[in-house]
Design a protein around this motif. Structure first.
Motif: not given
Length: 495
Positions: A157-158, A276, A278-279, A283, A407, A435-437, A477
């Motif tokens: 999850q973002d 990058v 959000r869900s 991506k 991810e 990635s969301h991280d 983010l």
């Protein structure tokens, strides 16, 4: 307070291997205990024991006493949702298993999980990742459980959606539900857990109040877990190289929905491009277009200036080897009926041109901490972190020009993640990192492209994007408050 969960001297043994060795803890209603530790430490085995379950071939002894019903929230919500059924029918089947009026049970569960009732008309693929997680939570709450076991509920999850999921779990706990949280995310542990149990090799190495364990760890292993947690740090800027892989005006559709719109990105040899967002931002669809796994797009994907066929089936063996894909769900990417070693070795032979694939695979697997005894098991015998490392080795044995990583650090403990990031940083091929991280992005990326509703809304050197973001999605983010912008409406449905 009287504990609703009491675990004493829990042991789990598979053949000659001890998975859990003497784990004990207690939990009262309305409290949260987090089980943390590296991949293979025994977190999931302990969580399954609370449900009265265990993997095939595992012998479990000790005391596990639970007052009331136990419900489970899985790590991958998409795997727990039936893709061909609307949500309403599934909720009604779950409600029929419990006493009471089905409509009231469903309405109460939706309210507690903060799920709008109109979502029941949808199929799972029409939900964003955050919506899927909330729906799975609502399904678990049907029938009013006393205990909730959540296995990595924020994985993939973002940061914005992660904060929402944590808030929803905290709301459920405030209603008196006891929560057992299995997670690698120490930020989530700090936000919600009352107590922490640190596991290593199936044993409890440290336990206590969250602040005591994470801020003042007594054991070196706990301190290492905390120290390995990545933080956003603005990277040094490197001049761009000659593009190895690039897209030109890529527009992709899923059935009637357009999910990518005129996407132009590029990455050079030895560089890392981080994508990058959000869900539901597009991506993974972009990553699949690059790898030939989603042929429903217009525009071009070019390797060294030459267009690649859109479909994987139309790519030559050399083109297949040139662009390799490492999936977020490593377990789903392996055949459950064949050993991990056989599958990794097959790639070395078919795409890497290696004569002895077994020896090459064993050598590379050993380099990432997977010995022969582990590699010769079927995927079910490996932890998620072990499978993720095996999946990366499998892709690299094809000797790719471009590695697409979707991810792949989500769901990994901080120590395993740090090791994987070191390996990625040492690669000489081009890397496209989905990635969301943004802490992971800051560690690896030379350039960053931010997707929102299928469009690139920010693109540039990682230093510029992370240090001086211009779009509200990017600032969100990064965990910063957007200046003069509203984040309303940034939660996408997944189409």
């Amino acid at each position: 307070m009287t504990p609703v969960v009491h675990v004493e001297d829990l042991r789990a043994v598979a053949g000659r291997k001890t998975l859990v060795d003497g784990v004990s803890f207690a939990l009262s209603a309305g409290r949260v205990v987090a089980l943390v530790g590296a991949s293979g430490s025994g977190k999931t085995t302990t969580g399954l024991a609370l449900l009265g379950e265990h993997a095939p071939g595992v012998a479990v002894t000790g005391t596990v006493a639970v007052t009331g019903r136990v419900a489970f929230v899985p790590q991958q919500p998409s795997a727990a949702l039936n893709p061909v059924r609307r949500l309403r029918g599934v909720f009604r089947e779950i409600a029929a298993l419990h006493p009471g009026d089905p409509d009231e049970l469903i309405a109460t569960a939706l309210r507690r999980a903060r799920v709008p009732v109109e979502l029941l008309r949808r199929y799972p693929h029409e939900l964003s990742g955050g919506q899927q997680q909330r729906v799975v939570l609502a399904q678990a709450l049907v029938g009013d459980p006393a205990v909730l076991v959540a296995d990595e509920p924020t994985t993939g999850q973002d940061p914005i959606t992660r904060a929402e999921v944590v808030d929803e779990l905290a709301s459920v706990v405030a209603q008196g539900v006891a929560l057992v949280l299995l997670t690698h995310d120490l930020d989530v542990v700090r936000a919600i857990a009352d107590e922490v149990v640190v596991l290593r090799g199936g044993r409890v190495v440290e336990a206590g109040a969250t602040a005591d364990v994470l801020d003042r760890p007594r054991e070196a292993y706990t301190a290492a877990l905390v120290a390995a947690q990545p933080r956003v740090a603005v990277p040094d800027e490197r001049p761009p190289g000659v593009p190895r892989l690039e897209t030109r005006a890529v527009t992709a559709r899923h059935r009637a929905a357009t999910v990518l719109r005129d996407v132009d990105v590029r990455v050079g040899a030895g560089e890392c491009l981080a994508v990058v967002g959000r869900s539901g931002s597009g991506k993974t669809t972009l990553a699949r277009c690059l790898a030939g796994l989603h042929a429903g797009f217009t525009g071009d994907v070019l390797l060294d200036g030459r267009p690649l066929p859109r479909s994987l089936r139309r790519r030559s063996r050399a083109e297949l080897a040139a662009v390799q894909y490492v999936f977020q769900d490593a377990r789903a990417s392996f055949d459950p009926n064949r050993t991990v070693l056989d599958q990794v070795a097959r790639t070395a032979v078919r795409l890497g041109g290696v004569a002895d694939g077994r020896d090459a695979a064993l050598a590379e697997l050993a380099a990432v901490g997977l010995d022969e005894a582990t590699a010769t098991r079927r995927p079910a015998g490996l932890s998620g972190g072990e499978l993720q490392r095996a999946a990366l080795v499998r892709a690299l044995l094809a000797r790719p020009d471009v590695l697409v990583c979707d991810e792949i650090t989500s769901g990994l403990d901080t120590l395993t993640q740090a090791s994987l990031l070191d390996q990625l940083a040492a690669l000489t091929c081009a890397v496209v990192l989905i990635s969301h991280d943004l802490a992971v992005v800051a560690r690896l990326a030379d350039h960053v492209a931010v997707l929102h509703r299928g469009r690139v809304v920010e693109h540039g050197p990682a230093r510029d994007v992370l240090d001086s973001p211009t779009h509200p999605v990017t600032t969100g983010l990064l965990g910063r408050s957007p200046r003069g912008h509203s984040m309303e409406g940034t939660e996408e449905k997944r189409t």
